[in-house]
Design a protein around this motif. Structure first.
Motif, PDB file in Angstrom:
ATOM      1  N   SER A  46     -44.390  19.005   5.700  1.00  0.00           N
ATOM      2  CA  SER A  46     -45.602  18.204   5.509  1.00  0.00           C
ATOM      3  C   SER A  46     -45.280  16.717   5.657  1.00  0.00           C
ATOM      4  O   SER A  46     -44.159  16.275   5.410  1.00  0.00           O
ATOM      5  CB  SER A  46     -46.206  18.455   4.125  1.00  0.00           C
ATOM      6  OG  SER A  46     -45.430  17.846   3.122  1.00  0.00           O
ATOM      7  N   SER A  47     -46.292  15.977   6.057  1.00  0.00           N
ATOM      8  CA  SER A  47     -46.142  14.525   6.204  1.00  0.00           C
ATOM      9  C   SER A  47     -45.766  13.862   4.886  1.00  0.00           C
ATOM     10  O   SER A  47     -44.997  12.901   4.865  1.00  0.00           O
ATOM     11  CB  SER A  47     -47.452  13.909   6.722  1.00  0.00           C
ATOM     12  OG  SER A  47     -47.785  14.449   7.967  1.00  0.00           O
ATOM     13  N   GLU A  90     -42.568  11.420   4.108  1.00  0.00           N
ATOM     14  CA  GLU A  90     -42.766  10.106   3.488  1.00  0.00           C
ATOM     15  C   GLU A  90     -41.917   9.955   2.225  1.00  0.00           C
ATOM     16  O   GLU A  90     -41.258   8.933   2.022  1.00  0.00           O
ATOM     17  CB  GLU A  90     -44.240   9.914   3.151  1.00  0.00           C
ATOM     18  CG  GLU A  90     -44.554   8.534   2.637  1.00  0.00           C
ATOM     19  CD  GLU A  90     -46.051   8.322   2.426  1.00  0.00           C
ATOM     20  OE1 GLU A  90     -46.386   7.437   1.619  1.00  0.00           O
ATOM     21  OE2 GLU A  90     -46.860   9.027   3.055  1.00  0.00           O
ATOM     22  N   SER A  91     -41.875  10.985   1.393  1.00  0.00           N
ATOM     23  CA  SER A  91     -41.070  10.888   0.164  1.00  0.00           C
ATOM     24  C   SER A  91     -39.576  10.873   0.492  1.00  0.00           C
ATOM     25  O   SER A  91     -38.790  10.237  -0.204  1.00  0.00           O
ATOM     26  CB  SER A  91     -41.418  12.001  -0.827  1.00  0.00           C
ATOM     27  OG  SER A  91     -41.048  13.257  -0.340  1.00  0.00           O
ATOM     28  N   PHE A  92     -39.157  11.559   1.570  1.00  0.00           N
ATOM     29  CA  PHE A  92     -37.766  11.489   2.021  1.00  0.00           C
ATOM     30  C   PHE A  92     -37.417  10.040   2.391  1.00  0.00           C
ATOM     31  O   PHE A  92     -36.355   9.544   2.028  1.00  0.00           O
ATOM     32  CB  PHE A  92     -37.541  12.408   3.227  1.00  0.00           C
ATOM     33  CG  PHE A  92     -36.145  12.331   3.796  1.00  0.00           C
ATOM     34  CD1 PHE A  92     -35.154  13.181   3.333  1.00  0.00           C
ATOM     35  CD2 PHE A  92     -35.817  11.417   4.782  1.00  0.00           C
ATOM     36  CE1 PHE A  92     -33.860  13.120   3.846  1.00  0.00           C
ATOM     37  CE2 PHE A  92     -34.536  11.349   5.303  1.00  0.00           C
ATOM     38  CZ  PHE A  92     -33.558  12.199   4.831  1.00  0.00           C
ATOM     39  N   CYS A  93     -38.308   9.387   3.118  1.00  0.00           N
ATOM     40  CA  CYS A  93     -38.059   7.994   3.522  1.00  0.00           C
ATOM     41  C   CYS A  93     -37.877   7.083   2.312  1.00  0.00           C
ATOM     42  O   CYS A  93     -36.988   6.231   2.292  1.00  0.00           O
ATOM     43  CB  CYS A  93     -39.208   7.481   4.394  1.00  0.00           C
ATOM     44  SG  CYS A  93     -39.272   8.225   6.030  1.00  0.00           S
ATOM     45  N   GLU A  94     -38.705   7.268   1.317  1.00  0.00           N
ATOM     46  CA  GLU A  94     -38.601   6.468   0.097  1.00  0.00           C
ATOM     47  C   GLU A  94     -37.263   6.717  -0.597  1.00  0.00           C
ATOM     48  O   GLU A  94     -36.586   5.787  -1.026  1.00  0.00           O
ATOM     49  CB  GLU A  94     -39.758   6.783  -0.845  1.00  0.00           C
ATOM     50  CG  GLU A  94     -41.098   6.325  -0.338  1.00  0.00           C
ATOM     51  CD  GLU A  94     -42.258   6.891  -1.146  1.00  0.00           C
ATOM     52  OE1 GLU A  94     -42.019   7.487  -2.238  1.00  0.00           O
ATOM     53  OE2 GLU A  94     -43.402   6.766  -0.686  1.00  0.00           O
ATOM     54  N   ALA A  95     -36.881   7.975  -0.713  1.00  0.00           N
ATOM     55  CA  ALA A  95     -35.639   8.326  -1.397  1.00  0.00           C
ATOM     56  C   ALA A  95     -34.410   7.913  -0.595  1.00  0.00           C
ATOM     57  O   ALA A  95     -33.392   7.517  -1.165  1.00  0.00           O
ATOM     58  CB  ALA A  95     -35.602   9.826  -1.673  1.00  0.00           C
ATOM     59  N   ARG A 102     -39.652   3.860   7.286  1.00  0.00           N
ATOM     60  CA  ARG A 102     -41.043   4.290   7.342  1.00  0.00           C
ATOM     61  C   ARG A 102     -41.095   5.670   7.988  1.00  0.00           C
ATOM     62  O   ARG A 102     -40.343   5.950   8.913  1.00  0.00           O
ATOM     63  CB  ARG A 102     -41.880   3.317   8.176  1.00  0.00           C
ATOM     64  CG  ARG A 102     -42.069   1.972   7.501  1.00  0.00           C
ATOM     65  CD  ARG A 102     -43.027   1.055   8.234  1.00  0.00           C
ATOM     66  NE  ARG A 102     -42.769   0.987   9.662  1.00  0.00           N
ATOM     67  CZ  ARG A 102     -43.708   1.135  10.599  1.00  0.00           C
ATOM     68  NH1 ARG A 102     -44.950   1.381  10.265  1.00  0.00           N
ATOM     69  NH2 ARG A 102     -43.397   1.033  11.875  1.00  0.00           N
ATOM     70  N   PRO A 103     -41.998   6.512   7.503  1.00  0.00           N
ATOM     71  CA  PRO A 103     -42.164   7.811   8.154  1.00  0.00           C
ATOM     72  C   PRO A 103     -42.831   7.616   9.512  1.00  0.00           C
ATOM     73  O   PRO A 103     -43.521   6.623   9.731  1.00  0.00           O
ATOM     74  CB  PRO A 103     -43.076   8.574   7.201  1.00  0.00           C
ATOM     75  CG  PRO A 103     -43.803   7.523   6.435  1.00  0.00           C
ATOM     76  CD  PRO A 103     -42.883   6.336   6.358  1.00  0.00           C
TER      77      PRO A 103
END
Length: 183
Positions: free
Chosen positions: A38-39, A43-48, A64-65
């Motif tokens: 899922s998008s 996005e949460s991977f990018c933050e982490a 950024r995703p």
């Protein structure tokens, strides 16, 4: 399904390997889980990744995703990365066709993604791994099958993360020994 990105999820030692490791139990089609399904998870991977990824040199401080319509570029790069490095580690040989696929996926990511997007940063990480000094330190975890860089002094590490995979393996061996002595 929602996942939490913990430091263990970034135990690959390089962004490209951490991205490749976002497919859990890759070799087991029945139990395999894609953490980039899922998008929101991308996005949460990018933050982490900004806080937990071991690779810092040349990586943007905030990733950024990709736009939703470009997520397939990231997924293609992830799969080409896993195929190429997993095969190279397992066989000890270069596969020119897999390398060509990987370089093509990198070129597409670099051509279409902005510099601070995950796909571009992953492509840079891949290119560094292909030609950089860490190439000979790549391993496949004997417990979970993830790709990781062995940064140990004597290059003898066999688990991506001692606190997780190492402990699981050691506990499993202990349980088997204990069970054999009681039978």
């Amino acid at each position: 399904m929602t996942f939490t990105w913990t430091p263990h999820r970034f135990s690959g030692g390089a962004l490209a390997l951490d991205v490749a490791n976002t497919v859990i139990l890759r070799g087991d089609a029945d139990r395999s889980i894609d953490r980039f399904a899922s998008s929101e998870q991308i996005e949460s991977f990018c933050e982490a990744a900004g806080a937990m990824c071991a690779e810092r040199g040349g990586m943007p401080t905030a990733l950024r995703p990709p736009p939703v319509e470009s997520e397939d570029v990231l997924i293609d790069l992830r799969e080409a990365t896993d195929r190429y490095f997993r095969t190279a580690i397992a066989t000890g040989a270069e596969d020119n066709a897999l390398l060509a696929d990987l370089l093509s996926a990198c070129a597409t990511a670099l051509r279409t993604a902005k510099a601070d997007e995950l796909a571009a940063a992953t492509a840079h990480s891949v290119l560094h791994l292909i030609h950089g000094p860490d190439r000979s330190r790549m391993r496949i975890c004997t417990n979970c099958g993830w790709l990781f860089l062995d940064r140990s002094k004597n290059r003898s590490r066999i688990w991506c993360d001692m606190a997780v995979c190492g402990n699981r393996r050691k506990a499993s061996r202990h349980y088997k020994r204990k069970k054999e002595t009681t039978e």
